[in-house]
Enzyme design. Sequence first.
Site, short mmCIF file in Angstrom:
data_model
loop_
_atom_site.label_atom_id
_atom_site.label_comp_id
_atom_site.label_asym_id
_atom_site.label_seq_id
_atom_site.Cartn_x
_atom_site.Cartn_y
_atom_site.Cartn_z
N HIS A 1 0.85 -1.20 0.00
CA HIS A 1 0.00 0.00 0.00
C HIS A 1 0.88 1.24 0.00
O HIS A 1 2.11 1.14 0.01
CB HIS A 1 -1.01 -0.05 1.15
CG HIS A 1 -0.42 -0.12 2.54
ND1 HIS A 1 0.30 0.91 3.10
CD2 HIS A 1 -0.44 -1.11 3.47
CE1 HIS A 1 0.67 0.57 4.33
NE2 HIS A 1 0.25 -0.66 4.57
N HIS B 1 3.79 1.55 2.41
CA HIS B 1 5.03 0.84 2.05
C HIS B 1 5.74 1.58 0.91
O HIS B 1 6.97 1.70 0.89
CB HIS B 1 4.73 -0.58 1.54
CG HIS B 1 3.96 -1.44 2.49
ND1 HIS B 1 2.76 -2.02 2.15
CD2 HIS B 1 4.22 -1.83 3.76
CE1 HIS B 1 2.32 -2.74 3.17
NE2 HIS B 1 3.19 -2.64 4.16
N CYS C 1 3.15 -9.19 21.64
CA CYS C 1 2.25 -8.67 20.61
C CYS C 1 2.60 -9.33 19.28
O CYS C 1 3.72 -9.16 18.79
CB CYS C 1 2.34 -7.15 20.49
SG CYS C 1 1.41 -6.55 19.04
N CYS D 1 3.43 -6.82 16.37
CA CYS D 1 4.79 -6.26 16.46
C CYS D 1 5.85 -7.35 16.41
O CYS D 1 7.00 -7.07 16.13
CB CYS D 1 5.04 -5.55 17.78
SG CYS D 1 4.11 -4.09 18.11
N CYS E 1 -1.25 -3.44 23.37
CA CYS E 1 0.03 -3.11 22.73
C CYS E 1 0.09 -1.61 22.48
O CYS E 1 -0.86 -1.02 21.97
CB CYS E 1 0.13 -3.87 21.41
SG CYS E 1 1.33 -3.13 20.29
N HIS F 1 -0.19 -1.15 18.45
CA HIS F 1 -1.40 -1.61 17.75
C HIS F 1 -2.68 -1.45 18.56
O HIS F 1 -3.77 -1.69 18.05
CB HIS F 1 -1.24 -3.08 17.34
CG HIS F 1 -0.17 -3.26 16.31
ND1 HIS F 1 1.14 -3.53 16.64
CD2 HIS F 1 -0.21 -3.16 14.97
CE1 HIS F 1 1.86 -3.61 15.53
NE2 HIS F 1 1.07 -3.38 14.50
N LYS G 1 -2.23 6.10 11.20
CA LYS G 1 -1.23 5.47 10.33
C LYS G 1 -1.95 4.67 9.25
O LYS G 1 -2.88 3.91 9.56
CB LYS G 1 -0.37 4.53 11.17
CG LYS G 1 0.69 3.82 10.34
CD LYS G 1 1.44 2.77 11.15
CE LYS G 1 2.49 2.07 10.30
NZ LYS G 1 2.98 0.83 10.87
N LYS H 1 -2.92 -1.88 7.14
CA LYS H 1 -3.95 -2.89 6.94
C LYS H 1 -4.84 -2.98 8.19
O LYS H 1 -6.05 -3.08 8.09
CB LYS H 1 -3.26 -4.23 6.67
CG LYS H 1 -4.21 -5.30 6.23
CD LYS H 1 -3.50 -6.62 6.08
CE LYS H 1 -4.48 -7.73 6.32
NZ LYS H 1 -3.94 -9.05 6.32
N1 MSP Z 1 8.99 -6.65 8.36
C1 MSP Z 1 9.23 -5.55 9.22
C2 MSP Z 1 10.52 -4.85 8.87
C3 MSP Z 1 11.73 -5.71 8.90
S1 MSP Z 1 13.13 -4.85 8.35
C4 MSP Z 1 14.39 -5.84 8.74
C5 MSP Z 1 8.08 -4.57 9.10
N2 MSP Z 1 7.34 -4.66 8.01
S2 MSP Z 1 6.07 -3.73 7.68
O1 MSP Z 1 5.65 -4.13 6.36
O2 MSP Z 1 5.11 -3.80 8.71
O3 MSP Z 1 6.59 -2.29 7.67
C6 MSP Z 1 7.76 -1.96 7.00
C7 MSP Z 1 8.00 -0.49 7.07
O4 MSP Z 1 6.98 0.18 6.36
C8 MSP Z 1 8.03 0.03 8.50
O5 MSP Z 1 9.17 0.86 8.65
C9 MSP Z 1 6.81 0.88 8.56
O6 MSP Z 1 7.01 2.04 9.32
C10 MSP Z 1 6.65 1.29 7.10
N3 MSP Z 1 5.29 1.66 6.89
C11 MSP Z 1 4.19 0.86 6.93
N4 MSP Z 1 3.09 1.67 6.86
C12 MSP Z 1 3.49 2.97 6.78
C13 MSP Z 1 2.86 4.20 6.70
N5 MSP Z 1 1.54 4.31 6.70
N6 MSP Z 1 3.64 5.30 6.59
C14 MSP Z 1 5.02 5.23 6.54
N7 MSP Z 1 5.64 4.09 6.63
C15 MSP Z 1 4.88 2.95 6.78
O7 MSP Z 1 7.92 -3.75 9.99
#
Ligand code: MSP
Length: 500
Positions: A18, A21, A126, A129, A144, A147, A295, A298
């Site tokens: 999304h 990411h 959690c 997390c 948490c 979350h 934030k 999902k």
């Molecule tokens: N899998 C772990 C990271 C492992 S790195 C060795 C993880 N994955 S995640 O898919 O949940 O998130 C990855 C990154 O995307 C995190 O740094 C998270 O902050 C970022 N983001 C996810 N949603 C976001 C927003 N809405 N805004 C900005 N960044 C976002 O954590």
Amino acid sequence: MSHFYLTTPIYYVNAQPHLGHAYTTIIGDAVARWHRLLGEDVHYLTGTDEHGLKIQQAAEAAGLAPQAFVDSISPKFADAWDRLDISHDDFIRTTELRHRTGVQQLLQACYDAGDLELDVYAGKYCVACELYYTDDDLLPGALCPIHQRPVEYVEEENYFFRLSRFQDRLLDWYAANPRAILPEFRGNEAIGLIRSGLRDFSASRTSISWGIPLPWDPKHVAYVWFDALANYITAVGYGADDDRFANWWPVDRHLIGKDIIRQHCVYWPAMLMSAGIEPPRGFAVGGFLLMGGDKMSKTSGNVIDPLDLTLEFGVDGVRYYVLADTAYGSDGDFTYEGLTSRYNSDLANNLGNLLSRVATVVGKKCGGVGPAPRADSPLAATATSAHEVAAAAWDDLQPSRALEATWSLIRATNAYLEANEPWKMEPGPAVDSVMGDALEALRIVTLLASPALPSTCQIIWQRIGLAGDVGGQRLPEAAAWGGYPGGLTVTKGDPLFPRK
Ligand code: MSP
């Protein structure tokens, strides 16, 4: 040639890609492209995080075996990045053999150093997390803190990583490397975490099987964060190709979100120190992209598919919004109105309009052939300072500032045209001078904006008659005033950014 190794977090495959990411991945891409313009040998790594309880549960919910489940989601990330023009050099999946081998080597190195020891853990966990929490960490109602959902009580025999032994070494390391975490206020957060005291963390699980077995005790699988963090070294040859690893490690910047500071800025350098590997040179910590104040995630159910937005605003329209609208490090609010208004003002009215004016006047008054700029143009100093400010901002991981500096040159060039009104002049040396200056300013804008808008800038580059690839130019030389040779065919073409 100097090296620049840059990474994104690897994304959990329990969700579809999304805009949250895409946010970090686009920023990393623009930074990678900037460094390629500087002539550096860049390695930009992204990938997917595919082990652990969270993924195992998502696979069960989808009615698939974990491997089949992760195989169905991971390509969606790779595909989204291709469609957003992400120029990553590698895409690692934690279920790959190269990763498994490297993780086992890292675990063994920490075990041999005496920093992984068997102990019993009892406490709150959690799953979202994949972190243990103490009662002090939790929100009222045992929720948490990230979350805001109930944690689980877990009791198991784990190998613990003796993080508590690393407090002084980490503090000393950060004291010796003051620019290691950008922006600075995020660095203070990480150092605060270390100062407040470090607890050992559990680095293995016996309660699940979806993970990488410990080489000396295979009924345990590695804790998902221990596994995931190692992607940054396993992708560049750790445990398999020593020369390649020595070539890229230590990494220059890990780009991360503010929610994963503890794992990256505290756990990860300590794990590396334990294994006798140098810590990362630096981190860059971004805020969240919010949607209606929450934030985008999902879990919150407020996700936007970046590919939907590209249908309306183009790939570069979406990239530009992400890069320009928020100061990296702070949270930013996504709104459709904000995206539309940035698109109209900065892309359609400023950049698009500049190109269209220049091409129209050169067509009408200069026979369609772009004249050379003047060495003493009033725009020369503006272009030099835009370049200097942009370069410093990219170096500070502040794309919004770099683009603001670039757009100041666009605005100055539009104002220069409005002041001189070349469209009212007769063909001849006076109009040639003005248009040569404007073309040169536009050439420099195209170079400076190309990390953000790669395909649009390539089109502008060609329309003003320049050959080759804009991304293949070399800064700082290429941005010096006077590079536009004159005598090139300028083409008008369709509007780059039709107004919305
Ligand atoms: N899998 C772990 C990271 C492992 S790195 C060795 C993880 N994955 S995640 O898919 O949940 O998130 C990855 C990154 O995307 C995190 O740094 C998270 O902050 C970022 N983001 C996810 N949603 C976001 C927003 N809405 N805004 C900005 N960044 C976002 O954590």
